[in-house]
Design a protein around this motif. Structure first.
Motif, PDB file in Angstrom:
ATOM      1  N   GLU A  26       0.422   1.260  -2.271  1.00 43.77           N
ATOM      2  CA  GLU A  26      -0.288   0.222  -1.539  1.00 43.77           C
ATOM      3  C   GLU A  26      -0.150  -1.060  -2.346  1.00 43.77           C
ATOM      4  O   GLU A  26      -0.473  -1.100  -3.534  1.00 43.77           O
ATOM      5  CB  GLU A  26      -1.764   0.568  -1.341  1.00 43.77           C
ATOM      6  N   CYS A  27       0.358  -2.090  -1.694  1.00 44.74           N
ATOM      7  CA  CYS A  27       0.594  -3.366  -2.357  1.00 44.74           C
ATOM      8  C   CYS A  27      -0.653  -4.241  -2.300  1.00 44.74           C
ATOM      9  O   CYS A  27      -1.611  -3.952  -1.570  1.00 44.74           O
ATOM     10  CB  CYS A  27       1.764  -4.085  -1.683  1.00 44.74           C
ATOM     11  N   LYS A  28      -0.622  -5.321  -3.068  1.00 44.48           N
ATOM     12  CA  LYS A  28      -1.738  -6.261  -3.125  1.00 44.48           C
ATOM     13  C   LYS A  28      -2.122  -6.775  -1.740  1.00 44.48           C
ATOM     14  O   LYS A  28      -3.298  -6.943  -1.432  1.00 44.48           O
ATOM     15  CB  LYS A  28      -1.368  -7.438  -4.041  1.00 44.48           C
ATOM     16  N   ASP A  29      -1.127  -6.973  -0.875  1.00 46.60           N
ATOM     17  CA  ASP A  29      -1.385  -7.486   0.475  1.00 46.60           C
ATOM     18  C   ASP A  29      -1.720  -6.371   1.470  1.00 46.60           C
ATOM     19  O   ASP A  29      -1.714  -6.588   2.680  1.00 46.60           O
ATOM     20  CB  ASP A  29      -0.202  -8.313   0.977  1.00 46.60           C
ATOM     21  N   LYS A  30      -2.014  -5.167   0.939  1.00 47.75           N
ATOM     22  CA  LYS A  30      -2.416  -3.994   1.723  1.00 47.75           C
ATOM     23  C   LYS A  30      -1.282  -3.364   2.540  1.00 47.75           C
ATOM     24  O   LYS A  30      -1.525  -2.484   3.350  1.00 47.75           O
ATOM     25  CB  LYS A  30      -3.612  -4.298   2.639  1.00 47.75           C
ATOM     26  N   THR A  31      -0.047  -3.803   2.339  1.00 50.31           N
ATOM     27  CA  THR A  31       1.075  -3.142   2.986  1.00 50.31           C
ATOM     28  C   THR A  31       1.400  -1.867   2.214  1.00 50.31           C
ATOM     29  O   THR A  31       1.016  -1.712   1.048  1.00 50.31           O
ATOM     30  CB  THR A  31       2.323  -4.042   3.050  1.00 50.31           C
ATOM     31  N   LEU A  32       2.108  -0.957   2.870  1.00 53.14           N
ATOM     32  CA  LEU A  32       2.491   0.308   2.247  1.00 53.14           C
ATOM     33  C   LEU A  32       3.997   0.331   2.031  1.00 53.14           C
ATOM     34  O   LEU A  32       4.760  -0.036   2.916  1.00 53.14           O
ATOM     35  CB  LEU A  32       2.070   1.484   3.125  1.00 53.14           C
ATOM     36  N   TYR A  33       4.407   0.772   0.857  1.00 54.41           N
ATOM     37  CA  TYR A  33       5.817   0.895   0.511  1.00 54.41           C
ATOM     38  C   TYR A  33       6.109   2.371   0.267  1.00 54.41           C
ATOM     39  O   TYR A  33       5.397   3.037  -0.489  1.00 54.41           O
ATOM     40  CB  TYR A  33       6.141   0.077  -0.749  1.00 54.41           C
ATOM     41  N   CYS A  34       7.169   2.884   0.872  1.00 53.10           N
ATOM     42  CA  CYS A  34       7.558   4.282   0.711  1.00 53.10           C
ATOM     43  C   CYS A  34       8.882   4.358  -0.045  1.00 53.10           C
ATOM     44  O   CYS A  34       9.800   3.581   0.217  1.00 53.10           O
ATOM     45  CB  CYS A  34       7.702   4.940   2.084  1.00 53.10           C
ATOM     46  N   GLY A  35       8.978   5.308  -0.973  1.00 55.05           N
ATOM     47  CA  GLY A  35      10.212   5.497  -1.719  1.00 55.05           C
ATOM     48  C   GLY A  35      10.326   6.923  -2.236  1.00 55.05           C
ATOM     49  O   GLY A  35       9.416   7.727  -2.065  1.00 55.05           O
ATOM     50  N   ILE A  36      11.467   7.215  -2.870  1.00 54.91           N
ATOM     51  CA  ILE A  36      11.679   8.527  -3.501  1.00 54.91           C
ATOM     52  C   ILE A  36      12.123   8.310  -4.942  1.00 54.91           C
ATOM     53  O   ILE A  36      12.668   7.261  -5.292  1.00 54.91           O
ATOM     54  CB  ILE A  36      12.721   9.389  -2.762  1.00 54.91           C
ATOM     55  N   ARG A  61       4.516  -8.405  -4.468  1.00 59.51           N
ATOM     56  CA  ARG A  61       3.321  -7.809  -3.890  1.00 59.51           C
ATOM     57  C   ARG A  61       2.525  -7.001  -4.914  1.00 59.51           C
ATOM     58  O   ARG A  61       1.849  -6.042  -4.562  1.00 59.51           O
ATOM     59  CB  ARG A  61       3.708  -6.927  -2.703  1.00 59.51           C
ATOM     60  N   GLN A  62       2.601  -7.381  -6.162  1.00 60.55           N
ATOM     61  CA  GLN A  62       1.888  -6.677  -7.225  1.00 60.55           C
ATOM     62  C   GLN A  62       0.458  -7.202  -7.308  1.00 60.55           C
ATOM     63  O   GLN A  62       0.218  -8.336  -6.936  1.00 60.55           O
ATOM     64  CB  GLN A  62       2.599  -6.872  -8.553  1.00 60.55           C
ATOM     65  N   PRO A  63      -0.509  -6.431  -7.788  1.00 62.88           N
ATOM     66  CA  PRO A  63      -0.365  -5.090  -8.357  1.00 62.88           C
ATOM     67  C   PRO A  63      -0.225  -4.033  -7.268  1.00 62.88           C
ATOM     68  O   PRO A  63      -0.605  -4.239  -6.125  1.00 62.88           O
ATOM     69  CB  PRO A  63      -1.657  -4.906  -9.137  1.00 62.88           C
ATOM     70  N   LEU A  64       0.316  -2.908  -7.680  1.00 60.03           N
ATOM     71  CA  LEU A  64       0.577  -1.800  -6.771  1.00 60.03           C
ATOM     72  C   LEU A  64      -0.283  -0.606  -7.157  1.00 60.03           C
ATOM     73  O   LEU A  64      -0.598  -0.407  -8.321  1.00 60.03           O
ATOM     74  CB  LEU A  64       2.050  -1.390  -6.854  1.00 60.03           C
ATOM     75  N   GLU A  65      -0.643   0.183  -6.160  1.00 53.81           N
ATOM     76  CA  GLU A  65      -1.418   1.391  -6.429  1.00 53.81           C
ATOM     77  C   GLU A  65      -0.725   2.575  -5.777  1.00 53.81           C
ATOM     78  O   GLU A  65      -0.380   2.527  -4.589  1.00 53.81           O
ATOM     79  CB  GLU A  65      -2.831   1.251  -5.857  1.00 53.81           C
ATOM     80  N   LEU A  66      -0.512   3.630  -6.542  1.00 56.63           N
ATOM     81  CA  LEU A  66       0.059   4.854  -6.009  1.00 56.63           C
ATOM     82  C   LEU A  66      -1.028   5.529  -5.180  1.00 56.63           C
ATOM     83  O   LEU A  66      -2.089   5.881  -5.696  1.00 56.63           O
ATOM     84  CB  LEU A  66       0.514   5.777  -7.141  1.00 56.63           C
ATOM     85  N   VAL A  67      -0.786   5.687  -3.872  1.00 56.27           N
ATOM     86  CA  VAL A  67      -1.807   6.260  -2.991  1.00 56.27           C
ATOM     87  C   VAL A  67      -1.407   7.622  -2.425  1.00 56.27           C
ATOM     88  O   VAL A  67      -2.239   8.327  -1.849  1.00 56.27           O
ATOM     89  CB  VAL A  67      -2.173   5.297  -1.833  1.00 56.27           C
ATOM     90  N   TYR A  68      -0.130   7.999  -2.565  1.00 53.69           N
ATOM     91  CA  TYR A  68       0.313   9.276  -2.006  1.00 53.69           C
ATOM     92  C   TYR A  68       1.598   9.711  -2.694  1.00 53.69           C
ATOM     93  O   TYR A  68       2.448   8.882  -3.022  1.00 53.69           O
ATOM     94  CB  TYR A  68       0.575   9.122  -0.500  1.00 53.69           C
ATOM     95  N   GLN A  69       1.713  11.031  -2.884  1.00 56.67           N
ATOM     96  CA  GLN A  69       2.969  11.597  -3.367  1.00 56.67           C
ATOM     97  C   GLN A  69       3.090  13.036  -2.885  1.00 56.67           C
ATOM     98  O   GLN A  69       2.089  13.719  -2.719  1.00 56.67           O
ATOM     99  CB  GLN A  69       3.080  11.534  -4.888  1.00 56.67           C
ATOM    100  N   GLU A  70       4.315  13.450  -2.637  1.00 56.51           N
ATOM    101  CA  GLU A  70       4.592  14.835  -2.286  1.00 56.51           C
ATOM    102  C   GLU A  70       5.945  15.204  -2.876  1.00 56.51           C
ATOM    103  O   GLU A  70       6.801  14.347  -3.068  1.00 56.51           O
ATOM    104  CB  GLU A  70       4.558  15.075  -0.776  1.00 56.51           C
ATOM    105  N   SER A  71       6.127  16.478  -3.165  1.00 56.10           N
ATOM    106  CA  SER A  71       7.379  16.902  -3.793  1.00 56.10           C
ATOM    107  C   SER A  71       8.359  17.412  -2.745  1.00 56.10           C
ATOM    108  O   SER A  71       7.980  17.806  -1.644  1.00 56.10           O
ATOM    109  CB  SER A  71       7.114  17.972  -4.846  1.00 56.10           C
ATOM    110  N   ALA A  72       9.631  17.379  -3.112  1.00 56.13           N
ATOM    111  CA  ALA A  72      10.710  17.877  -2.268  1.00 56.13           C
ATOM    112  C   ALA A  72      11.635  18.719  -3.136  1.00 56.13           C
ATOM    113  O   ALA A  72      11.734  18.509  -4.345  1.00 56.13           O
ATOM    114  CB  ALA A  72      11.474  16.716  -1.642  1.00 56.13           C
TER     115      ALA A  72
END
Length: 103
Positions: A26-36, A61-72
């Protein structure tokens, strides 16, 4: 494999297996960024500008907060899941985050 007439047996435990993760920031502007990634700690440092790298999107868009993770189980599976998550609506992504926090 034969070395000087000796056979060396390799077990699956001899091969390092990389753990792939799909994550949402979750970025400072409340947008969500997804990555691997296969190194979440390093990737977060890149996104936060502590080391070189990271997505252009997250730089401003910092600061950033890790809000979700899942493994693959593989990079391929992580990429497939990333595409699915990126196609989700914000409401669906938020539900995914909240369901994960409950478990």
């Amino acid at each position: 494999i034969v070395f000087n007439n000796y056979t060396k047996k390799f077990l699956m435990t001899d091969i390092p297996i990389k753990k792939w993760l799909i994550y949402l920031l979750e970025c400072k502007d409340k947008t969500l960024y997804c990555g691997i990634t296969n190194d979440l700690e390093n990737r977060l440092k890149q996104h936060n500008g502590e080391i070189k790298g990271g997505a252009k999107y997250t730089r401003s868009r910092q600061p950033l907060e890790l809000v979700y993770q899942e493994s693959a189980i593989s990079r391929s599976e992580a990429l497939k899941r990333e595409i699915i998550i990126k196609k989700m609506t914000r409401k669906a992504k938020t539900a995914l985050i909240h369901l994960n926090k409950l478990n």
